[in-house]
Design a protein around this motif. Structure first.
Motif, PDB file in Angstrom:
ATOM      1  N   GLU A   1      -0.663  18.524   6.055  1.00 30.20           N
ATOM      2  CA  GLU A   1       0.056  19.483   6.904  1.00 30.20           C
ATOM      3  C   GLU A   1       1.444  18.977   7.272  1.00 30.20           C
ATOM      4  O   GLU A   1       2.364  19.770   7.444  1.00 30.20           O
ATOM      5  CB  GLU A   1      -0.729  19.753   8.190  1.00 30.20           C
ATOM      6  CG  GLU A   1      -1.931  20.647   7.990  1.00 30.20           C
ATOM      7  CD  GLU A   1      -2.824  20.718   9.226  1.00 30.20           C
ATOM      8  OE1 GLU A   1      -2.378  20.288  10.316  1.00 30.20           O
ATOM      9  OE2 GLU A   1      -3.962  21.185   9.084  1.00 30.20           O
ATOM     10  N   LYS A   2       1.597  17.693   7.397  1.00 28.34           N
ATOM     11  CA  LYS A   2       2.896  17.110   7.753  1.00 28.34           C
ATOM     12  C   LYS A   2       3.728  16.783   6.513  1.00 28.34           C
ATOM     13  O   LYS A   2       4.802  16.198   6.621  1.00 28.34           O
ATOM     14  CB  LYS A   2       2.703  15.822   8.568  1.00 28.34           C
ATOM     15  CG  LYS A   2       2.029  16.038   9.890  1.00 28.34           C
ATOM     16  CD  LYS A   2       3.028  16.408  10.946  1.00 28.34           C
ATOM     17  CE  LYS A   2       2.316  16.446  12.291  1.00 28.34           C
ATOM     18  NZ  LYS A   2       3.228  16.646  13.375  1.00 28.34           N
ATOM     19  N   GLY A   3       3.214  17.152   5.331  1.00 23.50           N
ATOM     20  CA  GLY A   3       3.967  16.942   4.101  1.00 23.50           C
ATOM     21  C   GLY A   3       3.810  15.557   3.489  1.00 23.50           C
ATOM     22  O   GLY A   3       4.590  15.167   2.621  1.00 23.50           O
ATOM     23  N   TYR A   4       2.804  14.805   3.946  1.00 21.76           N
ATOM     24  CA  TYR A   4       2.569  13.475   3.388  1.00 21.76           C
ATOM     25  C   TYR A   4       1.482  13.545   2.330  1.00 21.76           C
ATOM     26  O   TYR A   4       0.529  14.303   2.453  1.00 21.76           O
ATOM     27  CB  TYR A   4       2.120  12.501   4.478  1.00 21.76           C
ATOM     28  CG  TYR A   4       3.176  12.212   5.507  1.00 21.76           C
ATOM     29  CD1 TYR A   4       4.219  11.336   5.231  1.00 21.76           C
ATOM     30  CD2 TYR A   4       3.130  12.816   6.755  1.00 21.76           C
ATOM     31  CE1 TYR A   4       5.190  11.070   6.181  1.00 21.76           C
ATOM     32  CE2 TYR A   4       4.102  12.554   7.713  1.00 21.76           C
ATOM     33  CZ  TYR A   4       5.124  11.683   7.415  1.00 21.76           C
ATOM     34  OH  TYR A   4       6.075  11.421   8.342  1.00 21.76           O
ATOM     35  N   ARG A   5       1.663  12.738   1.295  1.00 20.93           N
ATOM     36  CA  ARG A   5       0.633  12.641   0.266  1.00 20.93           C
ATOM     37  C   ARG A   5      -0.434  11.650   0.704  1.00 20.93           C
ATOM     38  O   ARG A   5      -0.163  10.719   1.448  1.00 20.93           O
ATOM     39  CB  ARG A   5       1.227  12.167  -1.055  1.00 20.93           C
ATOM     40  CG  ARG A   5       2.143  13.171  -1.706  1.00 20.93           C
ATOM     41  CD  ARG A   5       2.698  12.698  -3.041  1.00 20.93           C
ATOM     42  NE  ARG A   5       3.307  11.376  -2.942  1.00 20.93           N
ATOM     43  CZ  ARG A   5       2.882  10.296  -3.618  1.00 20.93           C
ATOM     44  NH1 ARG A   5       1.881  10.364  -4.447  1.00 20.93           N
ATOM     45  NH2 ARG A   5       3.484   9.137  -3.471  1.00 20.93           N
ATOM     46  N   LEU A   6      -1.626  11.865   0.213  1.00 22.51           N
ATOM     47  CA  LEU A   6      -2.714  10.919   0.433  1.00 22.51           C
ATOM     48  C   LEU A   6      -2.585   9.858  -0.659  1.00 22.51           C
ATOM     49  O   LEU A   6      -2.781  10.137  -1.831  1.00 22.51           O
ATOM     50  CB  LEU A   6      -4.063  11.634   0.330  1.00 22.51           C
ATOM     51  CG  LEU A   6      -5.290  10.742   0.392  1.00 22.51           C
ATOM     52  CD1 LEU A   6      -5.336  10.004   1.721  1.00 22.51           C
ATOM     53  CD2 LEU A   6      -6.540  11.578   0.215  1.00 22.51           C
ATOM     54  N   THR A   7      -2.193   8.665  -0.275  1.00 18.26           N
ATOM     55  CA  THR A   7      -1.994   7.594  -1.262  1.00 18.26           C
ATOM     56  C   THR A   7      -3.062   6.522  -1.062  1.00 18.26           C
ATOM     57  O   THR A   7      -3.613   6.386   0.036  1.00 18.26           O
ATOM     58  CB  THR A   7      -0.600   6.946  -1.106  1.00 18.26           C
ATOM     59  OG1 THR A   7      -0.544   6.301   0.167  1.00 18.26           O
ATOM     60  CG2 THR A   7       0.512   7.971  -1.227  1.00 18.26           C
ATOM     61  N   PRO A   8      -3.328   5.764  -2.101  1.00 21.21           N
ATOM     62  CA  PRO A   8      -4.286   4.662  -1.953  1.00 21.21           C
ATOM     63  C   PRO A   8      -3.858   3.673  -0.867  1.00 21.21           C
ATOM     64  O   PRO A   8      -4.690   3.150  -0.135  1.00 21.21           O
ATOM     65  CB  PRO A   8      -4.287   3.994  -3.333  1.00 21.21           C
ATOM     66  CG  PRO A   8      -3.830   5.059  -4.271  1.00 21.21           C
ATOM     67  CD  PRO A   8      -2.873   5.911  -3.487  1.00 21.21           C
ATOM     68  N   GLN A   9      -2.531   3.434  -0.739  1.00 22.15           N
ATOM     69  CA  GLN A   9      -2.045   2.511   0.283  1.00 22.15           C
ATOM     70  C   GLN A   9      -2.360   3.035   1.683  1.00 22.15           C
ATOM     71  O   GLN A   9      -2.781   2.274   2.551  1.00 22.15           O
ATOM     72  CB  GLN A   9      -0.527   2.292   0.156  1.00 22.15           C
ATOM     73  CG  GLN A   9      -0.135   1.510  -1.069  1.00 22.15           C
ATOM     74  CD  GLN A   9       0.081   2.404  -2.284  1.00 22.15           C
ATOM     75  OE1 GLN A   9      -0.200   3.599  -2.278  1.00 22.15           O
ATOM     76  NE2 GLN A   9       0.573   1.808  -3.357  1.00 22.15           N
ATOM     77  N   ARG A  10      -2.151   4.339   1.907  1.00 20.44           N
ATOM     78  CA  ARG A  10      -2.447   4.906   3.225  1.00 20.44           C
ATOM     79  C   ARG A  10      -3.929   4.800   3.533  1.00 20.44           C
ATOM     80  O   ARG A  10      -4.321   4.495   4.656  1.00 20.44           O
ATOM     81  CB  ARG A  10      -1.969   6.352   3.302  1.00 20.44           C
ATOM     82  CG  ARG A  10      -0.464   6.439   3.367  1.00 20.44           C
ATOM     83  CD  ARG A  10       0.042   7.851   3.547  1.00 20.44           C
ATOM     84  NE  ARG A  10       1.491   7.799   3.642  1.00 20.44           N
ATOM     85  CZ  ARG A  10       2.311   8.597   2.993  1.00 20.44           C
ATOM     86  NH1 ARG A  10       1.838   9.560   2.219  1.00 20.44           N
ATOM     87  NH2 ARG A  10       3.613   8.469   3.124  1.00 20.44           N
ATOM     88  N   GLU A  11      -4.742   5.067   2.529  1.00 21.32           N
ATOM     89  CA  GLU A  11      -6.195   4.934   2.724  1.00 21.32           C
ATOM     90  C   GLU A  11      -6.577   3.494   3.048  1.00 21.32           C
ATOM     91  O   GLU A  11      -7.383   3.244   3.942  1.00 21.32           O
ATOM     92  CB  GLU A  11      -6.943   5.404   1.467  1.00 21.32           C
ATOM     93  CG  GLU A  11      -7.622   6.723   1.672  1.00 21.32           C
ATOM     94  CD  GLU A  11      -8.398   7.158   0.446  1.00 21.32           C
ATOM     95  OE1 GLU A  11      -9.619   7.376   0.596  1.00 21.32           O
ATOM     96  OE2 GLU A  11      -7.802   7.289  -0.630  1.00 21.32           O
ATOM     97  N   LEU A  12      -6.000   2.554   2.323  1.00 20.69           N
ATOM     98  CA  LEU A  12      -6.295   1.140   2.567  1.00 20.69           C
ATOM     99  C   LEU A  12      -5.854   0.702   3.958  1.00 20.69           C
ATOM    100  O   LEU A  12      -6.566  -0.027   4.646  1.00 20.69           O
ATOM    101  CB  LEU A  12      -5.576   0.267   1.528  1.00 20.69           C
ATOM    102  CG  LEU A  12      -6.244   0.126   0.176  1.00 20.69           C
ATOM    103  CD1 LEU A  12      -5.303  -0.572  -0.802  1.00 20.69           C
ATOM    104  CD2 LEU A  12      -7.534  -0.658   0.312  1.00 20.69           C
ATOM    105  N   ILE A  13      -4.684   1.145   4.377  1.00 25.54           N
ATOM    106  CA  ILE A  13      -4.152   0.731   5.679  1.00 25.54           C
ATOM    107  C   ILE A  13      -4.975   1.331   6.808  1.00 25.54           C
ATOM    108  O   ILE A  13      -5.329   0.636   7.765  1.00 25.54           O
ATOM    109  CB  ILE A  13      -2.646   1.070   5.777  1.00 25.54           C
ATOM    110  CG1 ILE A  13      -1.881   0.159   4.805  1.00 25.54           C
ATOM    111  CG2 ILE A  13      -2.137   0.934   7.212  1.00 25.54           C
ATOM    112  CD1 ILE A  13      -0.450   0.579   4.541  1.00 25.54           C
ATOM    113  N   LEU A  14      -5.337   2.598   6.688  1.00 22.05           N
ATOM    114  CA  LEU A  14      -6.192   3.216   7.707  1.00 22.05           C
ATOM    115  C   LEU A  14      -7.556   2.529   7.731  1.00 22.05           C
ATOM    116  O   LEU A  14      -8.098   2.236   8.797  1.00 22.05           O
ATOM    117  CB  LEU A  14      -6.343   4.713   7.439  1.00 22.05           C
ATOM    118  CG  LEU A  14      -7.071   5.525   8.493  1.00 22.05           C
ATOM    119  CD1 LEU A  14      -6.437   5.368   9.866  1.00 22.05           C
ATOM    120  CD2 LEU A  14      -7.083   6.998   8.099  1.00 22.05           C
ATOM    121  N   GLY A  15      -8.082   2.211   6.567  1.00 23.19           N
ATOM    122  CA  GLY A  15      -9.354   1.499   6.491  1.00 23.19           C
ATOM    123  C   GLY A  15      -9.263   0.108   7.105  1.00 23.19           C
ATOM    124  O   GLY A  15     -10.194  -0.351   7.768  1.00 23.19           O
TER     125      GLY A  15
END
Length: 145
Positions: A17-31
């Motif tokens: 919704e905010k125009g950001y892609r779901l990237t592996p890095q974002r997933e890793l950092i949130l994890g």
């Protein structure tokens, strides 16, 4: 890569919704933030680099800012070091930090209800997620008694 957020699809939608892609890095950092509980950006970086050694500090800092803007994580100042990040999933809490041993105790926000009521009487609504109270834990107080 395991995804601890499968039961919480809102974070993926929030990114899109905010125009950001779901990237592996974002997933890793949130994890990493979830796994570490309370962590500085350097601690998040070290955790992520155990899986992907090529992630750099600027990616971690930018991603933490994005995740906080989306309300998925928040920061608190638990020391004189860098801000400490933690997930917003779970209970809203504030922190008690022992100046003796450095322990960090998470306290459910509802335990601050009397304090919040006093502030409300003054027309003020606190953001308890950013509240940090410094002092000495019972164990460290016992050492000096």
């Amino acid at each position: 890569m395991p995804d601890d957020h499968d039961h919480d699809p809102d974070w993926r939608a929030a990114l899109r919704e905010k125009g950001y892609r779901l990237t592996p890095q974002r997933e890793l950092i949130l994890g990493a933030v979830d796994a570490l509980g309370h962590a500085t950006p350097d601690e998040v970086l070290a955790h992520v680099q155990q899986t992907v050694s090529t992630v750099n500090p600027s990616t971690v800092y930018r991603t933490l800012e994005v995740l906080e803007e989306l309300g998925l994580i928040r920061h608190a100042h638990l020391s004189d070091r860098a801000a400490t990040y933690h997930s917003t999933r779970g209970h809203v809490h504030f922190h008690l930090v022992c100046r003796g041993c450095g322990d960090i105790i998470s306290v459910d926000a509802e335990e601050a209800a009397p304090f919040v009521a006093i502030l409300a009487g003054r027309g003020f609504t606190p953001d308890l997620g950013h509240l940090t109270v410094f002092g000495r834990c019972a164990r460290c107080e016992g050492e000096t008694s």
